[in-house]
Design a protein around this motif. Structure first.
Motif, short mmCIF file in Angstrom:
data_model
loop_
_atom_site.label_atom_id
_atom_site.label_comp_id
_atom_site.label_asym_id
_atom_site.label_seq_id
_atom_site.Cartn_x
_atom_site.Cartn_y
_atom_site.Cartn_z
N SER A 171 0.83 -1.21 0.00
CA SER A 171 0.00 0.00 0.00
C SER A 171 0.86 1.25 0.00
CB SER A 171 -0.93 -0.01 1.22
OG SER A 171 -1.72 1.17 1.25
N LEU A 172 1.95 1.23 0.77
CA LEU A 172 2.86 2.38 0.81
C LEU A 172 3.52 2.63 -0.54
CD1 LEU A 172 4.67 2.24 4.27
CD2 LEU A 172 3.21 4.06 3.39
N CYS A 183 1.69 4.29 7.28
CA CYS A 183 2.95 4.32 8.04
C CYS A 183 2.71 3.95 9.50
CB CYS A 183 3.59 5.71 7.95
SG CYS A 183 4.27 6.11 6.33
N ALA A 184 1.62 4.47 10.07
CA ALA A 184 1.32 4.20 11.48
C ALA A 184 1.00 2.72 11.69
CB ALA A 184 0.15 5.06 11.93
N GLU A 193 13.46 -0.41 15.79
CA GLU A 193 14.10 0.58 14.92
C GLU A 193 13.26 0.83 13.66
OE1 GLU A 193 18.32 1.29 12.50
OE2 GLU A 193 18.10 -0.38 13.92
N GLY A 194 12.79 -0.27 13.04
CA GLY A 194 11.94 -0.13 11.85
C GLY A 194 10.63 0.57 12.19
N PHE A 204 7.18 5.45 12.10
CA PHE A 204 6.48 6.47 12.88
C PHE A 204 6.94 7.87 12.47
CE2 PHE A 204 5.21 3.46 16.43
CZ PHE A 204 3.85 3.76 16.33
N GLN A 205 8.25 8.03 12.27
CA GLN A 205 8.78 9.32 11.85
C GLN A 205 8.27 9.70 10.45
OE1 GLN A 205 10.55 11.52 13.62
NE2 GLN A 205 10.32 10.13 15.37
N GLN A 206 8.21 8.71 9.57
CA GLN A 206 7.68 9.01 8.25
C GLN A 206 6.22 9.47 8.33
OE1 GLN A 206 8.23 6.02 5.22
NE2 GLN A 206 10.33 5.56 5.86
N GLY A 207 5.44 8.78 9.14
CA GLY A 207 4.03 9.17 9.30
C GLY A 207 3.89 10.55 9.88
N LEU A 208 4.71 10.87 10.89
CA LEU A 208 4.66 12.21 11.48
C LEU A 208 5.05 13.27 10.46
CD1 LEU A 208 6.20 11.54 15.02
CD2 LEU A 208 3.83 12.16 14.49
N GLY A 209 6.02 12.93 9.60
CA GLY A 209 6.42 13.88 8.57
C GLY A 209 5.28 14.16 7.59
#
Length: 406
Positions: free
Chosen positions: A361-362, A371-372, A385-386, A391-396
């Motif tokens: 899907s991504l 992402c979440a 770590e993954g 999570f960082q990508q989703g927040l971005g």
């Protein structure tokens, strides 16, 4: 030119005839009364009568001229009063259209007080007063309009309702329109105001009941009516059963009653189906919500319904996954479907399959929700770590939607 020649000929003929008649005989006229005695030739008497008649015409003309000139000169004459009223009416209507409320109020009040047909002036003046925030004066002007023309109750009532809506006096406007509706149930402008009022009040059930009459009277274009009907029923279904303090059984009964009252053609509309499924899920019947969504998706594949299908927990998660995977044949590149499949796989505890669907899907569409979901799954599987990376990508992605901080 021909007419002038004709007049000259007639004048010569008449003159010739009179000269011949006078030459034939002068005639004799004698008038006596008591001591009064008048005698003359006949033709002198005729000339005297003609002179008196011409003098009367001259006096009458002079009196008319004096009266007309007096009307122009006298500022209180009827002619001047009519001119002042007409001028005030023209200025008031123009100022009302231009938004010069104070000037319009003054001119329209003046016109209303002196015009024999003051209704339009009173209504315009009431609107101007309302725009100035002088609501009491606005109501008084409408009252004067009723007093001077009681047979115009509909026009006055519609104006009053419009002004009440503009003041956000929705309860008063509803009472005014309901009273008018009893006598004029099919009036287009009345129906239009009711429709606008129900939207303002978010009284969707009332709007749904009004929609058949709106369609019958062709108050709105068909496309606009279709959209309004779809939105009204969607909101009505969303609103059903959420009244504060309602018991679960009552809430479910209200939702089902609203769904059954809906026109049959709307029950296949994705927005309405989604609202109904959300209501069922909210009331704890996710199994029924899954069945409703599945039936709708079999009729028409829709991303909004697919998204909801991935969120509800069906009675048989394995069968739900099988149903959703069946749509992959025709929609293998659909990011919404792949996300839904990942979520359903999670409920079936198929961690590897869920991860594959989320990642697919991504690749189709980079979304914060995907992402979440993937970050949560990786964290659960021990890949902290993954998980943090996604999570960082989703927040971005969420940060991109937020307004800039200055």
């Amino acid at each position: 030119m021909k007419r002038l020649v004709l007049y000259v000929v007639l004048l010569l003929a008449v003159g010739g005839f009179l000269a011949w008649a006078i030459a034939q005989s002068p005639g004799y006229v004698l008038i006596t009364y008591d001591r009064f005695r008048y005698e003359s030739t006949f033709w002198v008497f005729v000339a005297l009568v003609a002179a008196i008649w011409l003098l009367a015409l001259l006096v009458r003309w002079l009196l008319g001229v004096l009266q007309a000139s007096g009307a122009w000169v006298n500022p209180w004459s009827r002619r001047h009063r009519e001119r002042r009223v007409n001028k005030a009416s023209r200025l008031g209507q123009r100022e009302l259209a231009e938004g010069q409320w104070a000037k319009a109020l003054g001119h329209l009040k003046l016109a209303a007080e002196h015009d024999r047909q003051p209704l339009v002036h009173y209504l315009g003046a009431a609107r101007a007063a309302n725009e100035l925030g002088e609501h009491e004066q606005s109501d008084q002007l409408l009252g004067k309009a009723r007093d001077c023309q009681p047979d115009a109750a509909l026009a006055i009532g519609l104006t009053q309702a419009q002004l009440q809506i503009a003041r956000h006096q929705y309860a008063e406007a509803r009472a005014s329109l309901s009273e008018l509706q009893a006598d004029h149930p099919h009036h287009p402008q009345l129906l239009t105001l009711l429709q606008q009022l129900y939207v303002q009040l978010q009284d969707w059930p009332a709007l749904c009941r009004l929609l058949p009459e709106l369609r019958k009277q062709r108050v709105l274009p068909p496309a606009r009516l279709d959209e309004l009907e779809r939105l009204a029923w969607t909101a009505a279904v969303e609103q059903a059963g959420v009244e504060e303090g309602a018991a679960p059984e009552q809430a479910r009964e209200a939702l089902e009653k609203r769904w059954q009252a809906m026109p049959g053609g709307l029950r296949s509309e994705p927005l309405v189906v989604r609202a109904y499924a959300d209501g069922l899920a909210r009331l704890g019947d996710e199994g029924k919500a899954e069945e409703v969504l599945l039936a709708a998706l079999k009729r028409q594949f829709d991303n909004r319904l697919v998204e909801r299908y991935g969120l509800v927990r069906g009675r048989e998660p394995a069968r739900q996954l099988s149903n959703a995977e069946g749509w992959l044949k025709s929609h293998s590149q659909n990011a919404e479907l792949l996300l839904a499949l990942g979520r359903i796989s999670l409920r079936n505890e198929l961690w590897g399959k869920a991860r594959d669907y989320f990642e697919a899907s991504l690749r189709m569409e980079h979304r914060a929700e995907t992402c979440a979901e993937l970050a949560r799954l990786l964290t659960q599987l021990g890949d902290v770590e993954g998980g943090n990376r996604f999570f960082q990508q989703g927040l971005g992605l969420i940060d991109q939607r937020l307004p800039a901080v200055r």
